[in-house]
Enzyme design. Structure first.
Site, PDB file in Angstrom:
ATOM      1  CE  LYS A   1     -23.234   9.924   8.527  1.00 47.37           C
ATOM      2  NZ  LYS A   1     -22.179   9.200   7.812  1.00 47.37           N
ATOM      3  CB  THR A   2     -23.758   7.438   2.908  1.00 51.11           C
ATOM      4  OG1 THR A   2     -23.437   7.208   4.280  1.00 51.11           O
ATOM      5  CG2 THR A   2     -22.773   6.680   2.039  1.00 51.11           C
TER       6      THR A   2
ATOM      7  CG  ASP B   1     -19.103  10.413   6.806  1.00 51.61           C
ATOM      8  OD1 ASP B   1     -19.965  11.156   7.325  1.00 51.61           O
ATOM      9  OD2 ASP B   1     -19.318   9.220   6.511  1.00 51.61           O
ATOM     10  CD  GLU B   2     -20.218   9.260  11.078  1.00 55.42           C
ATOM     11  OE1 GLU B   2     -20.597  10.011  11.988  1.00 55.42           O
ATOM     12  OE2 GLU B   2     -20.953   8.384  10.593  1.00 55.42           O
TER      13      GLU B   2
ATOM     14  CD  GLN C   1     -26.129   9.776  14.435  1.00 54.64           C
ATOM     15  OE1 GLN C   1     -25.795   8.602  14.282  1.00 54.64           O
ATOM     16  NE2 GLN C   1     -26.689  10.474  13.473  1.00 54.64           N
TER      17      GLN C   1
ATOM     18  NE  ARG D   1     -27.559   4.023  14.942  1.00 56.10           N
ATOM     19  CZ  ARG D   1     -27.346   4.900  13.966  1.00 56.10           C
ATOM     20  NH1 ARG D   1     -26.837   4.485  12.832  1.00 56.10           N
ATOM     21  NH2 ARG D   1     -27.642   6.177  14.106  1.00 56.10           N
TER      22      ARG D   1
END
Length: 778
Positions: free
Chosen positions: A32-33, A224-225, A255, A614
């Site tokens: 996504k980044t 973002d997020e 998340q 992670r």
């Protein structure tokens, strides 16, 4: 357009469709980044002015890295003109520009949580309230929650429901504390973190011309997020995007783990209701983890009802199965994890920085630290005492804050008598009282100490005036000296450097080194400028830069090759080759506090999903049979989350034998199991006897059995003794308090054997035999 060649089809579609409302559902490790970075670069390549792009990121460090990557793609310095950063840093910047509309100085101070708690303590003292009943952290949480829901102090006091809640908690005065807190912050020219969003909402609500200005400036907005945004953030973004509707939100509902901070998962679940013509792109290919890790995480999160439809997959290798380990105690768990890290490093030529130990609560770090120290493995704890929270650092920064904003009350209280200059607590209290009586700032009283009736001697007045003159002289230098030159001058002139230099203890030397390290950081800030930029980097710019740094932002090179210890919340956005997820026990993870509602339990499951994802190569899950809590040894059951992972992705250190499907997945068995502990050659015998489980299988949150530590109120009867070494399954026993029962299970090694006993009258209990006095009966 070469930069598009490295994207998969889903990523490419999300990058090039830049117009209109867009939602990018980005599974864990799906890049996504990369998509956010390339989407912004693509807009710049198409000719969009960087000043018209607002990008809200998760950390300042992420924003900096994204800008650097964008610069490499598009060339030049255009990326520096992007409005890119966290919600708090971006809106602090806007508030400084528009501060006079809210009657704040543009150089307002940003209070951290320590400053806020200190102010709350002052107010509690002023109101005569006990800080043990009105705990500052609890009061601050209530105030924070109110601000995140856009409830002012006056609205808080007028809200019947909120007032009723406070009375039921036995804290009816929180509203008064909030009102005084709001007034004192305003008087000091200070905002706390929540104010940066709260005041931005007020600014956009009460000043239509300001809203119009930024709606037309920010023609493209990227968030973002988005799953972690709260109500306050949601409203700001919605207002700013109302004109152009070129809004792109990126996130993963699986998340969303910050409900305790006010995050509302409904913001992403219901995004389409705000923008019916929404375009949705799904990033479902995971590039980070092995197939086993991705599939295991999917099998766990599918138990949640509230989620967006997606199927995360990966083309990576199968990888090893998730290893589930069991130890008797939390200390053994720490040793086992340290041993495993040591062996993995040797076998796989791995570095310390490749490993992360994740836990539900910070208190769990103790046993992990002990295990790592015994293996001489270096580690770093995230969420511990940040560099900027150390006393010597806060002292020097308080002077810097005061030089920029002399009305900063918390800074004044911290340094007016540091280093000691003969201005005692009584004098400070009298100055505080005078400021409160006259409804003015401490600084106004201090600089007029000679003409204000504060009730202190002439000698003390002179000392206070000397302090005021010193701060005033520093303030005159803010625009003339670089941040480094002025900070060095402050450190020397105030006597801070001399005080630490003269302390030759190891602690004193460390404090002196820390101050020097801070000055080094300020010097680096002054020199870190774009080529050709000859502007003076002043102290006020530096203080703005560091006010909102996070632990991750503060990481330095010396911390790199260390094992990372952190809560799962702190691990959000990070990745490691090897992850150890410890303390997977009922009432710990999931937390006991989450067992009251389905939504809370689903958030815990999302946290579990975050923890697993992670990892790149290997996940190790562990749980203990017992651990100390509040000084007592308690019995633990494996977490329900272990069972929710499909068994084909798991590998147990000793496969559990199950009877049906219990709430934890670890049913009783008639077999005898030999479970090796981490200590070589030492074995634990676990004996169990099959019996019918009375718990209904349909119960979502079943009751848990508790281990009882019986140590008091037992009559003295010599026929009742501890039986840890001579008791067997099936024995009938009698307990003075619980009556007669049958031993159904024994676990552990002497002297820590625990027995499960089915008592005739009260049902099943677990007792530590070294404390429980029993009598064998026929």
């Amino acid at each position: 357009m070469d930069y598009l060649a490295g994207l998969n089809e889903a990523q490419k579609a999300a990058v090039i469709n830049t117009e209109g409302p867009t939602m990018v559902i980005a599974g864990a490790g799906s890049g996504k980044t990369r998509v956010l970075t390339f989407r912004i670069a693509h807009m710049l390549q198409k000719g969009v002015d960087p000043f018209n792009i607002l990008s809200l990121t998760f950390t300042n460090k992420a924003a900096k890295e994204m800008k650097e990557r964008i610069s490499k793609i598009v060339g030049g310095n255009e990326a520096r003109n992007l409005w890119m950063g966290t919600f708090h840093s971006i809106f602090a910047r806007i508030l400084r520009s528009e501060a006079e509309k809210l009657h704040y100085p543009s150089n307002f101070t940003i209070y951290d949580s320590a400053d806020s708690k200190s102010l709350i303590k002052d107010i509690l003292k002023q109101l005569g309230l006990d800080d043990k009943s009105y705990k500052p952290s609890l009061v601050l949480n209530r105030i924070s929650s109110a601000k995140n829901n856009l409830i002012s102090a006056q609205a808080y006091l007028n809200n019947v429901t909120i007032q009723s809640e406070d009375r039921q908690m036995g804290k009816p005065k929180i509203g008064e504390v909030y009102k005084l807190y709001e007034q004192r912050c305003f008087r000091a020219g200070a905002m706390d973190f929540d104010d940066l969003l709260f005041k931005t909402n007020i600014l956009l609500r009460d000043f239509p011309e300001v809203l119009h200005k930024y709606q037309h400036r920010f023609k493209y907005i990227l968030v973002d997020e988005y799953q972690d945004t709260n109500y306050s953030q949601y409203l700001i973004v919605k207002k700013l995007a109302a004109v152009n509707e070129n809004i792109c939100v990126v996130g993963d509902d699986a998340q969303s783990i910050y409900a305790f901070r006010g995050a509302n998962i409904q913001n992403i679940l219901n995004f389409e209701k705000d923008y019916p013509d929404l375009k949705t792109f799904k990033l479902e290919q995971n590039y980070r983890s092995t197939k086993n890790i991705v599939n295991a995480a999917n099998s766990a999160i599918k138990n949640n009802k509230e989620q967006l439809d997606k199927e995360v997959w990966t083309a990576n290798d199968e990888g090893t199965k998730i290893r589930v380990s069991h130890t008797l105690t939390d200390n053994e768990e720490g040793r086992m994890v340290a041993n495993s890290i040591f062996e993995t490093k040797l076998n796989n030529q791995a570095r310390n920085e490749d490993f992360a130990i994740l836990y539900r609560t910070n208190a769990q770090s103790r046993s992990m630290e002990e295990g790592l120290r015994k293996q001489d493995i270096p580690y770093k704890i995230y969420g511990g005492l940040s560099f900027y929270q150390r006393k010597e650092i806060k002292d020097l920064l308080a002077y810097c804050r005061l030089v920029i904003n002399p009305s900063d009350e918390e800074a004044i209280k911290r340094v007016i008598n540091y280093p000691t200059r003969g201005i005692g607590k009584t004098t400070i209290d009298r100055i505080l009282f005078a400021a409160s009586e006259q409804d003015t700032s401490l600084w106004n009283i201090i600089k007029q100490i000679k003409t204000t009736n504060v009730g202190v001697s002439a000698a003390v007045q002179n000392k206070v005036m000397d302090f005021a003159v010193m701060i005033n002289n520093f303030s005159k230098m803010v625009d003339k000296l670089s941040a480094y030159d002025l900070a060095s001058n402050i450190a020397q002139s105030t006597g801070i450097l001399k005080e630490h230099f003269s302390d030759k203890t190891p602690e004193g030397i460390a404090r002196y080194d820390n101050v020097q390290e801070l000055l080094n950081g300020i010097k680096e800030f002054c020199e870190d400028k774009p080529e050709g930029d000859t502007s003076l980097r002043t102290l006020d710019l530096y203080m703005q830069d560091i006010a909102l740094l996070t632990d991750i932002d503060n990481e330095n090179e010396d911390d790199r090759d260390k094992v990372s210890l952190m809560t799962i919340h702190a691990a959000k956005g990070l990745e490691f080759p090897y992850v150890y997820l410890v303390g997977l026990e009922e009432n710990l993870f999931p937390s006991q506090m989450s067992l009251n509602s389905r939504s809370d339990l689903e958030e815990e499951r999302r946290l579990f999903y975050v923890a697993i994802t992670r990892a790149e190569k290997q996940v190790n899950i562990s749980y203990a049979s017992s651990r100390y809590k509040w000084g007592n040894l308690i019995s633990c059951e494996p977490s329900r989350f272990i069972e929710e992972i499909d068994e084909k992705y798991l590998e147990y250190d000793m496969p559990p034998q199950r009877v049906g499907k219990s709430s934890t997945g670890f049913g009783r068995t008639t077999e005898i199991e030999n479970r090796p502990t981490p200590q070589a050659g030492k074995k634990t015998m676990i004996y169990t006897k099959k019996k019918q489980d009375p718990r209904p299988s349909a119960t979502i949150i079943p009751p848990r059995k508790k281990m009882v530590k019986v140590t008091d109120n037992i009559p003295d009867d010599p026929s009742f003794t501890t039986l840890a070494n001579n008791i067997e399954i099936g024995f009938r026993v009698q307990h003075l308090r619980f009556g007669k029962g049958e031993i159904t299970a024994l676990e552990g090694t002497p002297p820590n054997v625990k027995a499960t006993i089915l008592f005739d009258q009260i049902g099943e209990k677990q007792l530590l035999l070294k404390f429980a006095k029993l009598k064998i009966i026929k």
